[in-house]
Design an enzyme around this catalytic site. Structure first.
Site, mmCIF file in Angstrom:
data_model
loop_
_atom_site.group_PDB
_atom_site.id
_atom_site.type_symbol
_atom_site.label_atom_id
_atom_site.label_comp_id
_atom_site.label_asym_id
_atom_site.label_seq_id
_atom_site.Cartn_x
_atom_site.Cartn_y
_atom_site.Cartn_z
ATOM 1 C CB CYS A 133 8.348 -8.315 -3.418
ATOM 2 S SG CYS A 133 6.953 -7.238 -3.437
ATOM 3 C CG HIS A 177 9.460 -7.679 -8.079
ATOM 4 N ND1 HIS A 177 9.389 -9.015 -7.626
ATOM 5 C CD2 HIS A 177 8.580 -7.114 -7.265
ATOM 6 C CE1 HIS A 177 8.440 -9.219 -6.971
ATOM 7 N NE2 HIS A 177 7.910 -7.988 -6.598
ATOM 8 C CD GLU A 231 11.783 -10.842 -9.138
ATOM 9 O OE1 GLU A 231 12.854 -10.047 -8.710
ATOM 10 O OE2 GLU A 231 10.449 -11.053 -8.674
#
Lengths: 256, 140
Positions: A88, A217, A219
């Site tokens: 990002c 993302h 994560e």
């Protein structure tokens, strides 16, 4: 001895905590390194630039951070073959630093992740990243299966890949387009693209295959408890989903 | 239809300009002071005497608590100045009497004697920081 992964923190970084947690849950020895500790970065074996709004995105997203002292070490490391993974805002910084696609001089960008289109609004949408290169083309994706689908969240206002026609051709011809946006069934079409990104691109890799930049993302969709279907129970904290990309990264760091 | 050009700058400290200044100095660009403003190029069908009030009525681009509006004599950058044009950006802004608007970010660089810097210095600042040619154009 385990190889060490630095997650640098610029003023304005905001996704460093989940990034470090996931790297650790995937077996990596990851640590936060704040901007005031930049001089220690040379001692790390790999770098993960996480999301946020480094330096408030002043001038352009990633522009100031790309010239920060932190990036002196990251760029030097990348040139020596260390792994660099930007997510990002980290991806925007890596592009502004010229590390990906890497078709121009360092710190002279040839592409940008810029304002979403058609509406230049912030987008928060669940997406899938589809691997479009041979996994071995990029050290960080080398442990993934071909055409791997990775769940993630697109959460950005400036994630559209933009470049001149000439540089877009270089990106395609040079095999720099590592990931495109896709649906859950693996079909990659315009409807899967949340931000108008050129070529449906979600991630870029450099020529040497040691620097990867992705906008979404993984994560944020990486443990059993935080998937869309919110699986819970005794394994709620087990890594899964988007964690596969981090697992592949950690394996690459240990191999390097 | 008359083309009018105005600059909207901050009257409070400009943190973004300060960050850019420090970064340029770190990069070795010989600049001592940096001014930043939004340049609006307007195709106006209205009365010239009211343009300031009509712009100030648009709260999306003008906040009286922090902005200062200044009409510009010319539709080109001044000495020591560059206008950055975001390629393909459509300035979706409504100002009474204005048929079309184009927005630029203006950067004006000053040297040690507080005089506008030479064009070579502006070009260096543009190439090293102020413009990403993949998405922006620099107008000198």
């Amino acid at each position: 001895m385990s190889r060490r992964i630095a997650v640098p923190v610029f003023p304005g970084t905001n996704s460093e905590d989940e990034t470090v947690r996931l790297l650790r849950d995937c077996g990596g020895d990851a640590r936060l390194v704040h901007w005031s500790q930049a001089e220690t970065l040379g001692g790390y074996d790999a770098y993960v630039l996480s999301g946020g709004f480094a330096y408030e995105d002043r001038i352009r997203a990633g522009a100031i951070a790309a010239h920060d002292r932190i990036m002196d070490f990251v760029i030097e490391g990348a040139e020596r073959g260390k792994l660099v993974f930007g997510i990002c805002n980290g991806a925007q910084i890596v592009l502004e630093a010229g590390l990906v696609p890497g078709t121009g001089p360092i710190r002279r960008p040839t592409a940008a992740f810029t304002d979403n289109a058609p509406a230049a609004h912030f987008v928060c949408r669940h997406v899938y990243l589809k691997l479009t290169i041979e996994p071995s083309r990029c050290a960080i994706t080398a442990s993934l299966p071909s055409s791997a689908l990775i769940p993630a969240w697109a959460a950005h206002g400036e994630g559209r890949l933009a470049a001149s026609d000439e540089h877009l051709r270089e990106i395609v011809d040079g095999g720099h387009m590592a990931f495109v946006y896709a649906h859950a069934d693996g079909v990659a079409d315009e409807r899967a693209v949340p931000n108008g990104s050129a070529l449906g691109c979600a991630g870029l890799v450099n020529r040497a295959g040691n620097v990867l930049a992705i906008m979404p993302h993984p994560e944020r969709d990486a443990w059993n408890f935080n998937h869309l279907d919110r699986r819970t129970g005794s394994n709620a904290l087990a890594p899964s989903g988007g964690a596969v990309l981090f697992e592949s990264f950690v394996r690459a760091v240990e191999r390097a | 239809m008359i083309q009018r050009v105005v600059a909207i700058g901050l009257k409070i400290p400009d943190n973004e300009a300060y960050t850019a200044l420090v970064t340029l100095q770190r990069l070795g660009v010989a600049v001592e002071r940096l001014e930043r403003c939004e340049i609006w190029q307007l195709d106006d069908t209205g009365d010239g005497s009211s343009i300031g009030g009509r712009i100030e009525a648009n709260e999306a681009i003008f906040n009286p608590n922090k902005h200062r509006l200044r009409p510009l004599e010319q539709a080109t950058p001044r000495a020591g100045e560059v206008w950055i044009d975001r390629i393909g950006e459509d300035a979706d802004v409504r100002i009474a009497g204005v048929a079309h608007a184009r927005r630029y970010v203006g950067w004006r660089l000053f040297g040690a004697d507080d005089a506008p810097v030479h064009r070579d210095v502006v070009v260096a600042a543009v190439e090293r920081l102020l413009c990403n040619p993949a998405i922006e154009k620099a107008l000198y």
